[in-house]
Design an enzyme around this catalytic site. Structure first.
Site, PDB file in Angstrom:
ATOM      1  N   LYS A 195     -15.617 -30.805  -4.060  1.00 45.61           N
ATOM      2  CA  LYS A 195     -14.269 -30.241  -4.607  1.00 45.61           C
ATOM      3  C   LYS A 195     -13.948 -28.745  -3.842  1.00 45.61           C
ATOM      4  O   LYS A 195     -12.961 -28.121  -4.395  1.00 45.61           O
ATOM      5  CB  LYS A 195     -14.294 -29.949  -6.042  1.00 45.61           C
ATOM      6  CG  LYS A 195     -14.494 -31.255  -6.845  1.00 45.61           C
ATOM      7  CD  LYS A 195     -14.606 -31.159  -8.188  1.00 45.61           C
ATOM      8  CE  LYS A 195     -16.225 -30.343  -8.580  1.00 45.61           C
ATOM      9  NZ  LYS A 195     -16.381 -30.573 -10.019  1.00 45.61           N
ATOM     10  N   ASP A 230     -20.503 -31.846 -16.394  1.00 52.47           N
ATOM     11  CA  ASP A 230     -19.331 -32.163 -17.393  1.00 52.47           C
ATOM     12  C   ASP A 230     -19.097 -33.589 -17.948  1.00 52.47           C
ATOM     13  O   ASP A 230     -18.635 -33.612 -19.083  1.00 52.47           O
ATOM     14  CB  ASP A 230     -17.850 -31.767 -16.664  1.00 52.47           C
ATOM     15  CG  ASP A 230     -17.642 -32.266 -15.182  1.00 52.47           C
ATOM     16  OD1 ASP A 230     -18.645 -32.855 -14.714  1.00 52.47           O
ATOM     17  OD2 ASP A 230     -16.371 -32.171 -14.853  1.00 52.47           O
TER      18      ASP A 230
HETATM   19  C1  BGC Z   1     -19.181 -33.252  -8.868  1.00 48.31           C
HETATM   20  C2  BGC Z   1     -19.573 -33.868 -10.391  1.00 48.31           C
HETATM   21  C3  BGC Z   1     -18.535 -33.615 -11.353  1.00 48.31           C
HETATM   22  C4  BGC Z   1     -17.443 -34.225 -10.800  1.00 48.31           C
HETATM   23  C5  BGC Z   1     -16.118 -33.866 -11.992  1.00 48.31           C
HETATM   24  C6  BGC Z   1     -17.792 -34.050  -8.562  1.00 48.31           C
HETATM   25  O1  BGC Z   1     -17.204 -33.442  -7.643  1.00 48.31           O
HETATM   26  O2  BGC Z   1     -19.889 -33.923  -7.939  1.00 48.31           O
HETATM   27  O3  BGC Z   1     -20.866 -33.178 -10.488  1.00 48.31           O
HETATM   28  O4  BGC Z   1     -19.030 -34.321 -12.456  1.00 48.31           O
HETATM   29  O5  BGC Z   1     -16.832 -33.725  -9.621  1.00 48.31           O
HETATM   30  O6  BGC Z   1     -16.091 -32.611 -12.227  1.00 48.31           O
END
Ligand code: BGC
Length: 494
Positions: A195, A230
């Site tokens: 992200k 999460d």
């Molecule tokens: C992460 C996950 C996370 C998801 C939602 C992804 O980029 O790898 O660990 O649960 O985003 O936040």
């Protein structure tokens, strides 16, 4: 209590490269007639390539199930991370607990007073701040100091309803929403950032140790009782209210899914002893990449990202990326010289100038002349648009959002069918709830509808009758606090 603001899936501005459209230099040579044809042929090709008819959805769902199995065996496939959460909340949890939530656009700190079976959640208090963009590429210490400071501020606030029993340490459920290789319920190594985060010195480290060190620097004497993703926290939070919850999904800035797995169906945990015989598995389905209908725009976005070749499902269906894909399509269309006039609007070159909330706002415009679409395009791209250009922009948005929502639905079916195959009737033979949280799901009605339609199309209307897809609002905050309670260091009777 709602803490997710509209627009909470706004992508942060990560360090992406600017991409020039392929046809930029040819713009001035083109006549209008040729350009119109080109814009419509770009749109036609986009729609063809993004199409998600039933056979495509089925292949994606099947590949998702297969990748889950492979990941559980640790061969290849999805990460399928064991969460070490083996017991879901019982409802008897009592006391004051903290939840920290770091994962996407916002950072949240929550204090929850749990009152047991009858009183449940007695009182809550929380703080939420957007994560400053510079922190996403700061050092590990800077990021964790920011978290510990947020925690210290909330812990220092007086509130008669929220009391720690004398002599007890504050206990924390730490929701850390990135791929973490858990080694126990209260420790885990960060595998990689997603992200748009690129914090240095954290990958390969135990994130609980990082937080403990930062808390020490703040003089905070608190303890992390549970480290959770999460999606895992959402499952725990939703199951607290409804025992039929079997799967939890996050559809926000990023995406993930988790579910309750039988321990003996996890070959890579061979030998692990569990009293419940179950464990929540965080699939990290954002890493999935098989059978997806992708385009040159997806490939260009991926190539310019800070994690090329990774998180392809996430880049196709989650809030951080949908706006950016649309921007790249519009840039290519603008280069034909027809969409926005002869020259390409300079702002369209800026990565992430169009956010997913912008697509959402445009798609809610019901005015006859699409004035809302026009103003948004002007605000963001500084461009005047004709009615026909606005309609084209809406078609592009709809194509990308439909693909995203439909594929998310196929992913959900992939999980459900894997669970059903392992134990007939456990999913489709009774009421089953899929709990979903995240700003994209919460705030984008078209996306939600496409997702639900795709699930229905894949499993048929009879099975859909037993399936409840539910919004679990802020399930993860309460869920993390509940998991801190069930893993409390103090003797408890719940
Ligand atoms: C992460 C996950 C996370 C998801 C939602 C992804 O980029 O790898 O660990 O649960 O985003 O936040």
């Amino acid at each position: 209590m709602s803490v997710i603001a509209v627009g909470s899936f706004l992508p942060p501005p990560p360090p992406y490269r600017r991409i020039k459209p392929r046809f930029t230099t040819m713009v001035s040579l083109r006549s209008d007639a040729v350009s119109v044809a080109e814009t419509s042929s770009i749109l036609r090709k986009l729609k063809e390539e993004c199409a998600t008819p039933l056979p495509v959805l089925r292949q994606v769902a099947d590949a998702m199930s297969a990748d889950m199995r492979a990941g559980l065996a640790a061969a290849h496939g999805l990460p399928m991370i064991p969460s070490f959460v083996e017991d879901l909340p019982t409802g008897n949890e009592k006391g004051l607990f903290y939840a920290l939530d770091l994962g996407g656009t916002n950072f949240r700190v929550l204090r929850v007073q749990l009152g047991g079976k009858d009183e449940r959640v007695v009182a809550t208090d929380f703080d939420q701040v957007s994560i400053p963009p510079q922190l996403m590429s700061a050092t590990c210490e800077e990021l964790f100091d920011f978290i510990a400071l947020g925690l210290a501020k909330l812990a220092a606030k007086d509130d008669d309803r929220l009391n720690l029993s004398p002599g007890k340490k504050g206990e924390i459920g730490f929701t850390f929403s990135f791929p973490v290789r858990q080694t126990s319920i209260d420790s885990g190594i960060l595998v990689k950032w997603t992200k748009g985060f690129a914090v240095s010195g954290a990958a390969g480290r135990d994130v609980v140790a990082c937080l403990n060190e930062a808390m020490e620097r703040q003089g905070l004497d608190m303890r992390v009782s549970a480290l959770v993703n999460d999606a895992v926290a959402t499952l725990a939070g939703a199951e607290y209210w409804d025992n039929d919850v079997a799967v939890a999904i996050i559809l926000g800035t990023g995406t993930n899914a988790c579910y309750v797995e039988q321990i003996d169906a996890i070959p890579k945990l061979q030998g692990h002893v569990s009293s419940s015989g179950k464990m929540i598995i965080s699939t990290e389905w954002g890493a999935f990449s098989k059978r997806l209908p992708l385009t040159e725009f997806d490939r260009a976005m991926d190539a310019a990202s800070i994690n090329p070749g990774e998180q392809i499902f996430e880049k196709t269906i989650s809030g951080m990326y949908l706006g950016e894909i649309v921007r790249l399509v519009l840039l290519e269309m603008a280069a034909t010289g027809e969409l926005f006039g002869k020259s390409i609007p300079e702002n369209l070159y800026t990565p992430f100038i169009l956010g997913t909330p912008d697509l959402c706002a445009m798609q809610q415009d019901n005015s006859g002349d699409l004035q809302g679409v026009g103003s948004l395009l002007y605000d963001k791209a500084r461009v005047e648009s004709t009615f026909s250009a606005r309609k084209t922009v809406l078609e592009v948005c709809d194509t990308i959002v439909k693909r995203g929502g439909s594929l998310a639905g196929a992913g959900i079916v992939g999980i459900l069918q894997k669970m059903e195959e392992d134990s007939k009737g456990v999913i489709f033979g009774k009421r089953t709830v899929v709990a979903i949280d995240g700003g994209l799901y919460e705030n984008y009605p078209q996306y939600r509808t496409y997702m639900q339609d795709s699930v229905k199309e894949l499993i048929g209307s009879e099975k859909s009758n037993n399936l409840v897809i539910e919004h679990s609002k802020d399930g993860s905050g309460i869920g993390a606090a509940l998991l801190a309670a069930s893993n409390s260091m103090y003797k408890h009777d719940f």
